[in-house]
Enzyme design. Sequence first.
Site, short mmCIF file in Angstrom:
data_model
loop_
_atom_site.label_atom_id
_atom_site.label_comp_id
_atom_site.label_asym_id
_atom_site.label_seq_id
_atom_site.Cartn_x
_atom_site.Cartn_y
_atom_site.Cartn_z
N ASP A 13 0.90 -1.32 0.11
CA ASP A 13 0.06 -0.13 -0.06
C ASP A 13 0.81 1.27 0.04
O ASP A 13 0.56 2.25 0.45
CB ASP A 13 -0.85 -0.14 1.23
CG ASP A 13 -1.67 -1.31 1.41
OD1 ASP A 13 -2.34 -1.66 0.19
OD2 ASP A 13 -2.13 -1.80 2.42
N LYS A 16 2.19 2.13 -5.15
CA LYS A 16 2.91 1.82 -6.27
C LYS A 16 2.09 2.20 -7.70
O LYS A 16 2.57 2.24 -8.54
CB LYS A 16 3.31 0.21 -6.16
CG LYS A 16 4.10 0.05 -5.07
CD LYS A 16 4.30 -1.44 -4.96
CE LYS A 16 3.21 -2.37 -4.24
NZ LYS A 16 2.98 -1.88 -2.93
N GLY A 17 0.75 1.94 -7.31
CA GLY A 17 -0.20 2.05 -8.50
C GLY A 17 0.00 3.47 -9.18
O GLY A 17 0.08 3.45 -10.49
N LYS A 18 -0.17 4.53 -8.49
CA LYS A 18 0.22 5.77 -9.08
C LYS A 18 1.54 5.81 -9.72
O LYS A 18 1.77 6.51 -10.66
CB LYS A 18 0.13 6.94 -7.95
CG LYS A 18 0.68 8.22 -8.60
CD LYS A 18 0.58 9.30 -7.48
CE LYS A 18 1.30 10.63 -8.28
NZ LYS A 18 1.27 11.80 -7.36
N ALA A 39 -3.83 -7.71 -3.87
CA ALA A 39 -3.41 -6.33 -4.06
C ALA A 39 -4.37 -5.50 -4.52
O ALA A 39 -5.42 -5.86 -5.03
CB ALA A 39 -2.38 -6.61 -5.27
N GLY A 40 -4.22 -4.26 -4.28
CA GLY A 40 -5.23 -3.32 -4.65
C GLY A 40 -4.53 -2.12 -5.02
O GLY A 40 -3.80 -1.52 -4.17
N HIS A 41 -4.51 -1.71 -6.40
CA HIS A 41 -3.95 -0.41 -6.57
C HIS A 41 -4.96 0.53 -7.02
O HIS A 41 -5.86 0.48 -7.84
CB HIS A 41 -3.04 -0.76 -7.87
CG HIS A 41 -1.83 -1.54 -7.62
ND1 HIS A 41 -1.11 -2.12 -8.39
CD2 HIS A 41 -1.14 -1.82 -6.41
CE1 HIS A 41 -0.18 -2.79 -7.94
NE2 HIS A 41 -0.23 -2.60 -6.67
N GLN A 223 2.26 -5.85 -3.03
CA GLN A 223 2.44 -5.99 -1.68
C GLN A 223 3.91 -5.35 -1.38
O GLN A 223 4.19 -4.52 -2.24
CB GLN A 223 2.58 -7.33 -1.25
CG GLN A 223 1.42 -8.11 -1.15
CD GLN A 223 0.82 -8.62 -2.46
OE1 GLN A 223 1.55 -9.30 -3.18
NE2 GLN A 223 -0.69 -8.53 -2.68
N ARG A 302 -10.41 -2.82 5.25
CA ARG A 302 -9.87 -2.68 6.70
C ARG A 302 -9.18 -1.39 6.84
O ARG A 302 -8.56 -0.76 6.13
CB ARG A 302 -8.97 -3.93 6.86
CG ARG A 302 -9.96 -5.08 6.84
CD ARG A 302 -8.90 -6.42 7.22
NE ARG A 302 -7.79 -6.54 6.14
CZ ARG A 302 -7.04 -7.39 6.19
NH1 ARG A 302 -6.82 -8.24 7.35
NH2 ARG A 302 -6.02 -7.89 4.98
N PRO A 303 -9.27 -1.04 8.14
CA PRO A 303 -8.51 0.33 8.52
C PRO A 303 -7.05 -0.13 8.45
O PRO A 303 -6.67 -1.02 9.04
CB PRO A 303 -9.03 0.77 9.81
CG PRO A 303 -9.99 -0.20 10.41
CD PRO A 303 -10.13 -1.22 9.22
N ARG A 304 -6.09 0.77 7.95
CA ARG A 304 -4.67 0.54 7.85
C ARG A 304 -3.96 0.99 9.38
O ARG A 304 -4.36 1.99 9.51
CB ARG A 304 -3.97 1.22 6.66
CG ARG A 304 -4.44 0.39 5.53
CD ARG A 304 -3.60 1.00 4.21
NE ARG A 304 -4.24 0.63 2.82
CZ ARG A 304 -4.55 1.32 2.16
NH1 ARG A 304 -4.04 2.56 1.92
NH2 ARG A 304 -4.93 0.70 0.98
N LEU A 331 3.77 12.73 0.80
CA LEU A 331 4.25 13.60 1.84
C LEU A 331 3.40 14.57 2.24
O LEU A 331 3.22 14.88 3.70
CB LEU A 331 5.40 14.17 1.10
CG LEU A 331 6.42 15.19 1.63
CD1 LEU A 331 7.24 14.67 2.69
CD2 LEU A 331 6.85 16.22 0.80
N ASP A 332 2.31 14.81 1.53
CA ASP A 332 1.40 15.79 1.76
C ASP A 332 0.54 15.35 3.11
O ASP A 332 -0.12 16.34 3.81
CB ASP A 332 0.34 15.75 0.64
CG ASP A 332 -0.33 14.68 0.11
OD1 ASP A 332 0.51 13.87 -0.25
OD2 ASP A 332 -1.41 14.69 0.36
P1 IMP Z 1 -2.57 -12.65 1.98
O1 IMP Z 1 -1.65 -12.22 1.03
O2 IMP Z 1 -4.07 -12.51 1.59
O3 IMP Z 1 -2.50 -14.13 2.23
O4 IMP Z 1 -2.52 -12.10 3.18
C1 IMP Z 1 -1.53 -12.04 4.13
C2 IMP Z 1 -0.96 -10.70 4.66
O5 IMP Z 1 -0.38 -9.97 3.66
C3 IMP Z 1 -1.99 -10.00 5.58
O6 IMP Z 1 -1.36 -9.24 6.63
C4 IMP Z 1 -2.46 -8.79 4.43
O7 IMP Z 1 -3.24 -7.86 5.11
C5 IMP Z 1 -1.20 -8.59 3.79
N1 IMP Z 1 -1.40 -8.43 2.25
C6 IMP Z 1 -1.65 -8.99 1.18
N2 IMP Z 1 -1.84 -8.12 0.11
C7 IMP Z 1 -1.72 -6.85 0.69
C8 IMP Z 1 -1.36 -5.67 -0.02
O8 IMP Z 1 -1.91 -5.46 -1.31
N3 IMP Z 1 -1.24 -4.55 0.68
C9 IMP Z 1 -1.28 -4.74 1.78
N4 IMP Z 1 -1.20 -5.66 2.53
C10 IMP Z 1 -1.33 -6.95 1.97
#
Ligand code: IMP
Length: 427
Positions: A13, A16-18, A39-41, A223, A302-304, A331-332
């Site tokens: 998180d 990287k997407g940007k 992953a979520g970008h 990741q 989920r809250p980070r 940075l902002d």
């Molecule tokens: P999994 O990859 O779903 O098995 O999750 C294993 C761990 O990696 C957990 O703590 C997830 O929250 C974390 N994780 C997996 N993918 C991401 C991501 O894209 N960003 C941040 N944390 C991730």
Amino acid sequence: MPVVAVIGGQWGDEGKGKIVDLLAQEANVIVRFSGGDNAGHTVVNPQGDFRLHLVPSGIFSPDAVCILGNGVVINPDRLLDEIDQLKGRGVDTSRLFISDRAHLIMPYHILLDGLEEESRGGKAIGTTRKGIGPAFADKVARSGIRAGDLLDREVLLERLRLAVDYKNTILTRVYGVDPLSLDDVYEQYCRYGERLAPHIRDTGVMLWEAVDRGAAVLLEGAQGALLDPDFGTYPYNTSSSPLAAGACLGAGLSPAWLDGIIAVFKAYCTRVGAGPMPTEIEDETGQLIRERAHEYGTTTGRPRRCGWFDGVAARFSARINGFNGVAITRLDVLDALPRLKICVGYQLDGGNVSDFPASAAALVRCQPVYEELPGWQADTSDIRRYEDLPVEARQYLSRLEELISCPIKLVSVGQRREQTIMVGRIW
Ligand code: IMP
């Protein structure tokens, strides 16, 4: 033209997407090499706001080829959904290719990810429950189903028969849940195969040819380094390597072809899921960062967990990746804070520690040693030149650069493409 990998330096998180979206404008080929739809970008560009999980962020570059490499695990349902959504918003997805060696996420992987997490109780990893761990476990156990298997129905049925039979034994006898129907899974994956067939290729050959003709290749990380199965905070990690070495393996190219390894670090730290995070801020400052930056997972919502920049973890990440350029993002977000802390060491059981420990149990006991720096308390989101940043912001960035031991090439001060300060060339 070079081959450049963009690697998450922290716990994922990092934004990287940007960075990939920016660099992809000059790339001919963009390759995702690890992870899956965990992953979520987030990409914000003139075509709109997009949340991508599988499709490389380079899909918005009209002439670029996008590849899901052999190191990615693919949930076909999620991929088709993403393709449909992109198409529906006018994005051309015909240049998306999937390695025939990439493993598929199957319905039993998703079921087992949830059941295994439940069975861990208070020791749950906090996975995304997308079936990632079980799919990679099957890959290593030699019982996985690969994208290429979708192209041959006989092979698919044969592989599935073995797998479903075995998984049903575990589902029913270990977890006491209903078995899956082989016929249903087979028919469902045959349907996916029909739709995905035009995208499935030997992408290693495509990549080799691209490098051979001098194409610019961007390897898009998912990741972050601290979630690596070997070097992350084991067992609180993901199941494929997000490192530069993992980029070569997961894309299917030789390390000798890699010209640049660009790290993406947030100006602070975040983590989703369980596991140690020495610099976590649990008071209102952590809350302030979370709300200012909207630090909620793109994939799970989920809250980070938010924390100060961890220089020990960053140095470790730089060592195992061999970064030669850094992008600092968000940075902002720190604009509002009167004082900032940077972790420059840990105290562990009465002694000083300067290397990131292997043991999660030790890391939990690590107390960060902080340096404090003045904040700048000014809006940086409209700044486009490094020298126009407030002096305190430049001091902060210089300290990060020293700790990572690698030059900063880019600073991001907002989600939009243009909210970027270029410090040095990346391509
Ligand atoms: P999994 O990859 O779903 O098995 O999750 C294993 C761990 O990696 C957990 O703590 C997830 O929250 C974390 N994780 C997996 N993918 C991401 C991501 O894209 N960003 C941040 N944390 C991730």
